[in-house]
Design a protein around this motif. Structure first.
Motif, PDB file in Angstrom:
ATOM      1  N   GLY A  54       0.781  -1.231   0.000  1.00 31.96           N
ATOM      2  CA  GLY A  54       0.000   0.000   0.000  1.00 31.96           C
ATOM      3  C   GLY A  54       0.808   1.275   0.000  1.00 31.96           C
ATOM      4  O   GLY A  54       0.240   2.359  -0.135  1.00 31.96           O
ATOM      5  N   LEU A  55       2.125   1.207   0.159  1.00 29.93           N
ATOM      6  CA  LEU A  55       2.952   2.409   0.147  1.00 29.93           C
ATOM      7  C   LEU A  55       3.263   2.823  -1.282  1.00 29.93           C
ATOM      8  O   LEU A  55       3.278   2.002  -2.199  1.00 29.93           O
ATOM      9  N   SER A  56       3.528   4.102  -1.454  1.00 29.96           N
ATOM     10  CA  SER A  56       3.986   4.578  -2.760  1.00 29.96           C
ATOM     11  C   SER A  56       5.464   4.234  -2.936  1.00 29.96           C
ATOM     12  O   SER A  56       6.140   3.822  -1.980  1.00 29.96           O
ATOM     13  N   ARG A  57       5.951   4.399  -4.159  1.00 30.55           N
ATOM     14  CA  ARG A  57       7.366   4.098  -4.406  1.00 30.55           C
ATOM     15  C   ARG A  57       8.265   5.010  -3.592  1.00 30.55           C
ATOM     16  O   ARG A  57       9.275   4.563  -3.018  1.00 30.55           O
ATOM     17  N   VAL A  58       7.908   6.277  -3.513  1.00 32.78           N
ATOM     18  CA  VAL A  58       8.723   7.225  -2.741  1.00 32.78           C
ATOM     19  C   VAL A  58       8.726   6.844  -1.262  1.00 32.78           C
ATOM     20  O   VAL A  58       9.778   6.843  -0.608  1.00 32.78           O
ATOM     21  N   SER A  59       7.560   6.511  -0.714  1.00 33.86           N
ATOM     22  CA  SER A  59       7.483   6.125   0.693  1.00 33.86           C
ATOM     23  C   SER A  59       8.245   4.833   0.958  1.00 33.86           C
ATOM     24  O   SER A  59       8.926   4.691   1.986  1.00 33.86           O
ATOM     25  N   SER A  60       8.168   3.881   0.032  1.00 32.54           N
ATOM     26  CA  SER A  60       8.875   2.624   0.188  1.00 32.54           C
ATOM     27  C   SER A  60      10.380   2.852   0.243  1.00 32.54           C
ATOM     28  O   SER A  60      11.086   2.309   1.109  1.00 32.54           O
ATOM     29  N   VAL A  61      10.877   3.673  -0.693  1.00 30.07           N
ATOM     30  CA  VAL A  61      12.309   3.957  -0.720  1.00 30.07           C
ATOM     31  C   VAL A  61      12.719   4.738   0.524  1.00 30.07           C
ATOM     32  O   VAL A  61      13.810   4.521   1.085  1.00 30.07           O
ATOM     33  N   ALA A  62      11.870   5.636   1.001  1.00 26.02           N
ATOM     34  CA  ALA A  62      12.183   6.403   2.214  1.00 26.02           C
ATOM     35  C   ALA A  62      12.291   5.486   3.429  1.00 26.02           C
ATOM     36  O   ALA A  62      13.201   5.643   4.262  1.00 26.02           O
ATOM     37  N   VAL A  63      11.372   4.528   3.560  1.00 22.28           N
ATOM     38  CA  VAL A  63      11.423   3.575   4.679  1.00 22.28           C
ATOM     39  C   VAL A  63      12.697   2.744   4.614  1.00 22.28           C
ATOM     40  O   VAL A  63      13.403   2.556   5.619  1.00 22.28           O
ATOM     41  N   ILE A  64      13.037   2.240   3.421  1.00 22.41           N
ATOM     42  CA  ILE A  64      14.247   1.439   3.256  1.00 22.41           C
ATOM     43  C   ILE A  64      15.488   2.256   3.591  1.00 22.41           C
ATOM     44  O   ILE A  64      16.411   1.785   4.265  1.00 22.41           O
ATOM     45  N   THR A  65      15.516   3.500   3.143  1.00 27.34           N
ATOM     46  CA  THR A  65      16.665   4.370   3.410  1.00 27.34           C
ATOM     47  C   THR A  65      16.828   4.627   4.900  1.00 27.34           C
ATOM     48  O   THR A  65      17.954   4.607   5.436  1.00 27.34           O
ATOM     49  N   LEU A  66      15.733   4.873   5.592  1.00 28.02           N
ATOM     50  CA  LEU A  66      15.795   5.134   7.025  1.00 28.02           C
ATOM     51  C   LEU A  66      16.323   3.917   7.785  1.00 28.02           C
ATOM     52  O   LEU A  66      17.208   4.044   8.650  1.00 28.02           O
ATOM     53  N   VAL A  67      15.800   2.747   7.473  1.00 24.18           N
ATOM     54  CA  VAL A  67      16.260   1.521   8.144  1.00 24.18           C
ATOM     55  C   VAL A  67      17.734   1.265   7.834  1.00 24.18           C
ATOM     56  O   VAL A  67      18.513   0.909   8.721  1.00 24.18           O
ATOM     57  N   ALA A  68      18.131   1.444   6.564  1.00 20.86           N
ATOM     58  CA  ALA A  68      19.526   1.225   6.181  1.00 20.86           C
ATOM     59  C   ALA A  68      20.450   2.200   6.905  1.00 20.86           C
ATOM     60  O   ALA A  68      21.553   1.832   7.328  1.00 20.86           O
ATOM     61  N   ALA A  69      20.011   3.455   7.051  1.00 21.78           N
ATOM     62  CA  ALA A  69      20.838   4.445   7.754  1.00 21.78           C
ATOM     63  C   ALA A  69      21.023   4.075   9.217  1.00 21.78           C
ATOM     64  O   ALA A  69      22.133   4.192   9.770  1.00 21.78           O
ATOM     65  N   LEU A  70      19.965   3.617   9.860  1.00 21.03           N
ATOM     66  CA  LEU A  70      20.078   3.202  11.255  1.00 21.03           C
ATOM     67  C   LEU A  70      21.016   2.012  11.413  1.00 21.03           C
ATOM     68  O   LEU A  70      21.851   1.973  12.334  1.00 21.03           O
ATOM     69  N   LEU A  71      20.896   1.031  10.506  1.00 14.96           N
ATOM     70  CA  LEU A  71      21.786  -0.131  10.569  1.00 14.96           C
ATOM     71  C   LEU A  71      23.236   0.268  10.337  1.00 14.96           C
ATOM     72  O   LEU A  71      24.150  -0.238  11.007  1.00 14.96           O
ATOM     73  N   PHE A  72      23.462   1.178   9.396  1.00 14.12           N
ATOM     74  CA  PHE A  72      24.826   1.615   9.120  1.00 14.12           C
ATOM     75  C   PHE A  72      25.423   2.330  10.324  1.00 14.12           C
ATOM     76  O   PHE A  72      26.598   2.139  10.662  1.00 14.12           O
ATOM     77  N   ILE A  73      24.639   3.166  10.974  1.00 13.16           N
ATOM     78  CA  ILE A  73      25.140   3.876  12.159  1.00 13.16           C
ATOM     79  C   ILE A  73      25.516   2.885  13.262  1.00 13.16           C
ATOM     80  O   ILE A  73      26.563   3.021  13.907  1.00 13.16           O
ATOM     81  N   LEU A  74      24.667   1.874  13.469  1.00 11.30           N
ATOM     82  CA  LEU A  74      24.979   0.861  14.477  1.00 11.30           C
ATOM     83  C   LEU A  74      26.261   0.108  14.136  1.00 11.30           C
ATOM     84  O   LEU A  74      27.117  -0.137  15.006  1.00 11.30           O
ATOM     85  N   LEU A  75      26.418  -0.275  12.860  1.00 10.39           N
ATOM     86  CA  LEU A  75      27.637  -0.974  12.449  1.00 10.39           C
ATOM     87  C   LEU A  75      28.859  -0.087  12.630  1.00 10.39           C
ATOM     88  O   LEU A  75      29.898  -0.541  13.115  1.00 10.39           O
ATOM     89  N   PHE A  76      28.736   1.166  12.240  1.00 13.78           N
ATOM     90  CA  PHE A  76      29.870   2.081  12.314  1.00 13.78           C
ATOM     91  C   PHE A  76      30.299   2.329  13.750  1.00 13.78           C
ATOM     92  O   PHE A  76      31.490   2.493  14.046  1.00 13.78           O
ATOM     93  N   LEU A  77      29.341   2.352  14.658  1.00 13.51           N
ATOM     94  CA  LEU A  77      29.656   2.643  16.059  1.00 13.51           C
ATOM     95  C   LEU A  77      30.067   1.401  16.844  1.00 13.51           C
ATOM     96  O   LEU A  77      30.913   1.495  17.747  1.00 13.51           O
TER      97      LEU A  77
END
Length: 367
Positions: A54-77
């Protein structure tokens, strides 16, 4: 009317030549775009599922980007500093490990390993070489990986490229489809589906297997008390895509380090008596971790995530990695697997056409 076969072969040959020349001269420059495209390709099915939810393409990519950013920050730290620290410590500890191996061999086989023995001299040289060349190896890998681009540019450009390619992935594939030669569009689409199936099974499926096993090995070895558990798990998970090699290399490295760490390492003081004992339980736990990991991979992870037949033989993978890595450096290694998958699909297609031809069946087979 379709072009003659000779002209088609000439045009396709020119296209392949241009591709190789571009990789040769622009390898370091196109690295962020290769990485971004690979990330977008791997994440596109997730975006499609979010769209179906039910999400739009923009919303889907935004959700994926947010989750990926959080995971990257955890890995980096949390993970990357420990990984770098353990890698440097392992390189510095290599001479000591070989000295202990030498001492063990001297104690058990004194006639074979004396002070002037060739074996002893070679062990000393191996330890010194690993210590002196280990840092150079890491620096070489980093320099070949980044070239003219520094880490900061990669960290900025790759996510941006991945974001926009993921956002426009369906439009890009539709545009490419509209540019296919009409005489061969059905054949090219079928070959593209076969290539996508192979890549999806290998890169997405096997990549998930590598991530799960690498995490399992690293966490298990660290909980078992192995000093370099994180780097061993990282190495084992990284090369798990080559059947048996990841478990073999990681298992030998882990058990070897466990023998050096737990063999005669526990001191028990009883008055004036001090004895060294071997912690066989810890060594057995380390070996059991890799044994269970092999069971998990062969019976659960690979059948569920990769499937029965990927079409990429381990020898073909090693050959592709060696050839493209030596010719085009780190970028060549990145594109080696997808190119190997494409060449494998094209080779099977060509073999099928050959078996349907008069050259294979002869005139007697056509009657």
């Amino acid at each position: 009317m379709a072009l003659p076969v000779g002209q088609q072969a000439k045009y396709w040959g020119i296209a392949v030549g241009v591709f190789l020349v571009v990789m040769w001269f622009l390898g370091d420059v196109i690295l962020p775009f290769v990485l971004g495209g690979a990330i977008a390709y791997c994440l596109d099915p997730i975006a499609d599922r979010l769209e179906k939810a039910g999400l739009s393409r923009v919303s889907s990519v935004a959700v994926i980007t947010l989750v990926a950013a959080l995971l990257f920050i955890l890995l980096f730290l949390l993970v990357i500093p420990t990984l770098v620290q353990q890698t440097a410590a392992l390189i510095d500890t290599a001479p000591e490990l070989f000295n202990r191996l030498q001492a063990g061999l001297t104690e058990r086989f004194p006639s074979l390993v004396d002070e002037q023995s060739t074996i002893r001299q070679q062990l000393i040289k191996i330890g010194e070489t690993i210590q002196s060349k280990g840092g150079e190896l890491i620096n070489g890998l980093l320099s070949s990986a980044f070239g003219l681009l520094n880490v900061l540019i990669l960290l900025i450009v790759v996510p941006v490229v991945a974001f926009y390619m993921l956002l426009d992935w369906d439009n890009m594939t539709a545009k490419i489809d509209s540019m296919l030669p009409r005489d061969h569009v059905d054949t090219i689409r079928q070959l593209a589906r076969d290539i996508d199936k192979t890549l999806a099974s290998f890169i997405r499926g096997q990549g998930t297997v590598c991530l799960i096993l690498g995490t399992y090995y690293a966490a298990g070895l660290m909980l078992a008390g192995l000093k370099f558990g994180l780097i061993v798990g990282f190495i084992a998970g990284l090369i798990t895509f080559i059947p048996y090699v990841g478990a073999l290399v990681g298992g030998v490295l882990a058990v070897g380090l466990a023998l050096f760490q737990f063999w005669g390492a526990v001191e028990i003081t009883d008055g004036d008596v001090v004895t060294n004992t071997t912690n066989w339980v810890r060594i057995g736990i380390v070996a059991g971790i890799f044994g269970f990991g092999q069971f998990l991979e062969g019976n659960i992870l690979t059948p569920k995530l990769v499937g029965g037949s990927v079409g990429l033989h381990p020898v073909w993978l090693l050959f592709a990695l060696s050839v493209f890595g030596s010719l085009f450096g780190f970028v060549g290694m990145l594109v080696a697997v997808p190119l190997a998958a494409m060449l494998g699909v094209l080779a099977r297609y060509g073999l099928d056409r050959y078996k349907d031809s008069l050259l294979y069946r002869g005139r007697s087979g056509s009657e």
